[in-house]
Write an enzyme that holds these catalytic residues in place. Structure first.
Site, PDB file in Angstrom:
ATOM      1  N   LYS A  54       0.776  -1.235   0.114  1.00 47.50           N
ATOM      2  CA  LYS A  54      -0.158   0.182   0.082  1.00 47.50           C
ATOM      3  C   LYS A  54       0.761   1.338  -0.124  1.00 47.50           C
ATOM      4  CE  LYS A  54      -3.982  -2.214   2.183  1.00 47.50           C
ATOM      5  NZ  LYS A  54      -4.473  -2.616   3.452  1.00 47.50           N
ATOM      6  N   GLN A  98      -4.980  -1.330   9.739  1.00 45.09           N
ATOM      7  CA  GLN A  98      -4.941  -2.400   9.200  1.00 45.09           C
ATOM      8  C   GLN A  98      -5.478  -3.411   9.912  1.00 45.09           C
ATOM      9  OE1 GLN A  98      -3.414  -3.495   5.980  1.00 45.09           O
ATOM     10  NE2 GLN A  98      -4.196  -5.344   6.563  1.00 45.09           N
ATOM     11  N   ASP A 121     -11.191   2.949   4.039  1.00 46.24           N
ATOM     12  CA  ASP A 121     -11.742   1.629   4.161  1.00 46.24           C
ATOM     13  C   ASP A 121     -13.142   1.667   4.169  1.00 46.24           C
ATOM     14  OD1 ASP A 121      -9.940  -0.577   3.784  1.00 46.24           O
ATOM     15  OD2 ASP A 121      -9.449  -0.569   5.944  1.00 46.24           O
TER      16      ASP A 121
END
Ligand code: NAD
Length: 296
Positions: A54, A98, A121
């Site tokens: 990422k 994460q 997200d």
């Protein structure tokens, strides 16, 4: 009939190019550089690989990447403090914590502490509610990537029968909401669905997000249907490690009109959509027009 292969790797590259173009314009015309902050707690090897990837792709798109690595025994209080700092940092437009988090941390509490407009997200309860009510939101990256590929292949999805197999909060449910938003007739199937083969056979669009290697055989697929395989399963075959999807690719490709492979289908789209969401969040934060074709 041999199915058309929907090349997620190539499509993700075009999305990343579009993102990079927008980033360049934001810098040139407005002096703004979008920034994505990724918080990693602990040393889960798979998570470390994702976070590295990422960060690399964020920088390649011309954006700022901020990585926050925290020890596995980090307290909830300390993690919340980091999120709060990022929420208040104007150079950070997207925040991603994460997952999975170590067991002693309350994932819902942490995710819901992210400012919804920076929640790239799309897991914050406000974004879930906005998506469910058809309002502007941050959309979870994997389903957004699936939607982009379907729109690219079909143009309009209006009136199509879609079956989503799997009802997780990160893939199945938001995928169903997006398909509904594009006027599909949507069925969500799951582990308790009666006669899954029959349900799948009726679908013009099948999205499989289960996590069971090759559980959908070709004879469940309606002739000409479009198959999006979200599953990523590691198996051992002929003494070799292999990645396979939730769909038996070889037999499904005999009947489908189009199908995504694993690897090289949905997978590469997820990070591309994370970059897209970061640019979208940056534009919204600055009251600028959103990039076209990069949102739901
Ligand atoms: P999950 O375990 O949270 O959910 C799986 C869902 O499948 C559940 O809702 C369950 O009801 C359903 N299910 C289980 N067994 C079933 C059966 N026999 N028949 C019908 N439904 C059944 O999984 P998830 O997080 O949604 O992920 C699903 C898959 O997608 C996994 O393989 C995961 O690795 C993959 N994934 C890929 C990406 C990507 O970037 N490509 C992103 C997220 C997840």
């Amino acid at each position: 009939m041999a199915a058309n292969i929907i090349d997620g790797k190539a499509f993700a590259a075009t999305v990343r190019e579009k993102v990079a173009g927008h980033v360049a314009r934001l810098k040139e015309e407005h002096g703004i550089t979008p920034g994505l902050a990724v918080v990693l707690v602990g040393e889960d090897p798979a998570s470390e690989v994702y976070v590295r990837s990422k960060g690399k792709q964020t920088v390649e798109a011309g954006m700022n990447s901020f990585e926050h690595k925290m020890d596995a025994d980090t307290s909830e209080e300390d993690l919340l403090a980091v999120v709060e700092k990022l929420n208040n940092d104007p150079s950070v437009h997207g925040i991603l914590v994460q997952l999975p988090l170590p067991g002693h941390l309350n994932e819902d509490l942490i995710i819901n502490s992210i400012a919804p407009e920076k929640d790239v997200d799309g897991f914050h309860i406000s974004n879930v509610g906005l998506l469910g009510t058809g309002q502007k939101s941050m959309v979870p990256c994997t389903p957004l990537g699936c939607l982009m590929m379907l729109r690219d292949y079909h143009g309009s999805l209006s009136g199509m029968d879609a079956v989503v197999i799997g009802r997780s909060n990160i893939v199945g449910k938001p995928m169903a909401q997006l398909l509904l938003g594009d006027s599909c007739t949507v069925t969500i199937a799951h582990s308790r669905t009666k006669d899954l083969p029959d349900v799948v056979r009726r679908a013009d669009i099948v999205v499989a997000a289960v996590g069971r290697p090759e559980m959908v055989p070709g004879d469940w697929i309606k002739e000409g249907a479009t198959v999006i395989d979200v599953g990523i399963n590691r198996i051992e075959r002929d003494g070799k490690n292999k990645l396979v999807g939730d769909v038996d690719f070889a037999s499904a490709a005999e009947r489908a009109g189009a199908i995504t492979p694993v690897p090289g289908g949905v997978g590469p789209m997820t990070i591309a959509c994370l970059l897209a969401n970061t640019v979208t969040a940056c534009c919204r934060a600055n009251g600028l027009a959103e990039p076209e074709g990069l949102t739901a």
